[in-house]
Design an enzyme around this catalytic site. Structure first.
Site, PDB file in Angstrom:
ATOM      1  N   ASN A   9       0.864  -1.188   0.000  1.00  0.00           N
ATOM      2  CA  ASN A   9       0.000   0.000   0.000  1.00  0.00           C
ATOM      3  C   ASN A   9       0.899   1.236   0.000  1.00  0.00           C
ATOM      4  OD1 ASN A   9      -1.811   2.033   0.478  1.00  0.00           O
ATOM      5  ND2 ASN A   9      -2.371   1.367   2.542  1.00  0.00           N
ATOM      6  N   HIS A  97      -9.888   1.414   4.579  1.00  0.00           N
ATOM      7  CA  HIS A  97      -8.633   1.577   5.320  1.00  0.00           C
ATOM      8  C   HIS A  97      -8.853   2.559   6.475  1.00  0.00           C
ATOM      9  CE1 HIS A  97      -4.526   2.675   6.321  1.00  0.00           C
ATOM     10  NE2 HIS A  97      -4.147   1.544   5.745  1.00  0.00           N
ATOM     11  N   GLU A 169      -6.026  -4.822  10.697  1.00  0.00           N
ATOM     12  CA  GLU A 169      -4.998  -3.809  10.928  1.00  0.00           C
ATOM     13  C   GLU A 169      -5.302  -3.054  12.223  1.00  0.00           C
ATOM     14  OE1 GLU A 169      -2.789  -2.520   7.214  1.00  0.00           O
ATOM     15  OE2 GLU A 169      -4.643  -1.397   7.163  1.00  0.00           O
ATOM     16  N   GLY A 175       2.062   2.391  11.062  1.00  0.00           N
ATOM     17  CA  GLY A 175       3.051   3.457  10.898  1.00  0.00           C
ATOM     18  C   GLY A 175       3.930   3.711  12.109  1.00  0.00           C
ATOM     19  N   GLY A 237       2.489  -0.907   4.494  1.00  0.00           N
ATOM     20  CA  GLY A 237       2.518   0.488   4.067  1.00  0.00           C
ATOM     21  C   GLY A 237       3.949   0.966   3.903  1.00  0.00           C
ATOM     22  N   GLY A 238       4.471   1.622   4.943  1.00  0.00           N
ATOM     23  CA  GLY A 238       5.785   2.267   4.875  1.00  0.00           C
ATOM     24  C   GLY A 238       6.880   1.410   4.246  1.00  0.00           C
TER      25      GLY A 238
HETATM   26  P1  PGA Z   1       2.344   0.428   7.839  1.00  0.00           P
HETATM   27  O1  PGA Z   1       0.929   0.647   7.163  1.00  0.00           O
HETATM   28  O2  PGA Z   1       2.931  -0.834   7.263  1.00  0.00           O
HETATM   29  O3  PGA Z   1       3.141   1.656   7.448  1.00  0.00           O
HETATM   30  O4  PGA Z   1       2.138   0.324   9.301  1.00  0.00           O
HETATM   31  C1  PGA Z   1       0.046  -0.421   6.966  1.00  0.00           C
HETATM   32  C2  PGA Z   1      -1.248   0.071   6.371  1.00  0.00           C
HETATM   33  O5  PGA Z   1      -1.676   1.184   6.721  1.00  0.00           O
HETATM   34  O6  PGA Z   1      -1.851  -0.605   5.550  1.00  0.00           O
END
Ligand code: PGA
Length: 254
Positions: A9, A97, A169, A175, A237-238
């Site tokens: 993502n 999300h 999640e 994050g 995400g990151g």
């Molecule tokens: P993250 O984000 O891996 O940066 O924690 C995951 C997401 O929001 O899908």
């Protein structure tokens, strides 16, 4: 390792040019590897056409969007409709999300409409659920997650061959660099599975649903999640928006 899914993502981290550069790097990296895991790349809307062109042809790499409207077409200025995503080569779409829920006020009933519209247009929805820190501290984790699953995905009528991915999640770890323990993620997966089995049936669940984990996943903790049978993959995400960390994630699966 049994075949698992990695969903990248890219949120709104990258410009179109940066998205194209990252996609090219991942494509070249993937070319040299055998037995890739299933990778779903979800760039921002404007980058979908060019990233799709760069990635097309790699069997295990698919394209996804980060949201889609509940309306099919009409006078809805600014909306992105599911049929357009299909035309761009998307096979997947992230829906509900926590960042959409928090910043854009998306609620379970409207996410449910988006999920139905996605299925109607042959996109596989990736439906995000998860508790906030306050909900967890109040001991409401399982109830919140169960309600989200039922209200967003409890009344679907998937066609043969259609899948629905539920992404657990926990909002409070997204994050932060600090994921929950795989055992805690496993527990929530079981809660989600039970909610779906109660609504559908065990065999419909097995045919149409998969559950994945998201929230601060990186190469260092991926294996722990993948060791749990019920965790079918991860939403990242990151760590998915930078070439080096995305390559490291893929390496863990080879
Ligand atoms: P993250 O984000 O891996 O940066 O924690 C995951 C997401 O929001 O899908």
């Amino acid at each position: 390792m049994q075949s698992k899914i990695i969903i990248a993502n890219w949120k709104a981290y990258l410009s179109i040019v940066e998205s194209e550069e990252l996609a090219k790097e991942i494509y070249d990296f993937a070319k040299s590897k055998k037995d890739l895991p299933k990778i779903i790349i979800c760039p921002s809307f404007p980058a979908l056409p060019s990233v799709g062109k760069i990635l097309c042809g790699r069997k295990n790499i698919k394209l996804g969007a980060q949201n889609a409207s509940w309306c099919e077409r009409g006078a809805y200025t600014g909306e992105v409709i599911a049929p357009c995503l299909g035309e761009l080569g998307c096979e997947f779409v992230i829906l509900g999300h926590s960042e959409r829920r928090k910043h854009f006020n998306e609620k379970n009933p409207d996410i449910n409409q988006r999920v139905k519209m996605a299925l109607q247009n042959n996109l596989t929805p990736i439906v995000c659920v998860g508790e906030t820190r306050e909900e967890k501290q109040a001991g409401q984790r399982d109830d919140v997650v169960r309600a989200q699953v039922i209200e967003c995905a409890g009344d679907l009528d998937p066609e043969p061959g259609q899948k629905i991915i539920i992404a657990y999640e926990p909002v409070w770890v997204i994050g932060t660099g600090q994921a929950v323990a795989p055992e805690d993620a496993e527990h929530s997966h079981q809660v989600i599975k039970q909610a779906l089995v109660d609504k559908y049936s065990e065999s419909e669940y097995n045919t149409h649903f998969q559950i994945i984990y998201g929230g601060s996943v990186g190469a260092g903790n991926l294996k722990g999640f993948f060791e749990k049978d019920i965790i079918a993959g991860v939403l990242v995400g990151g760590a998915s928006a930078k070439a080096q960390s995305l390559k490291q994630l893929i390496e863990v699966c080879l």
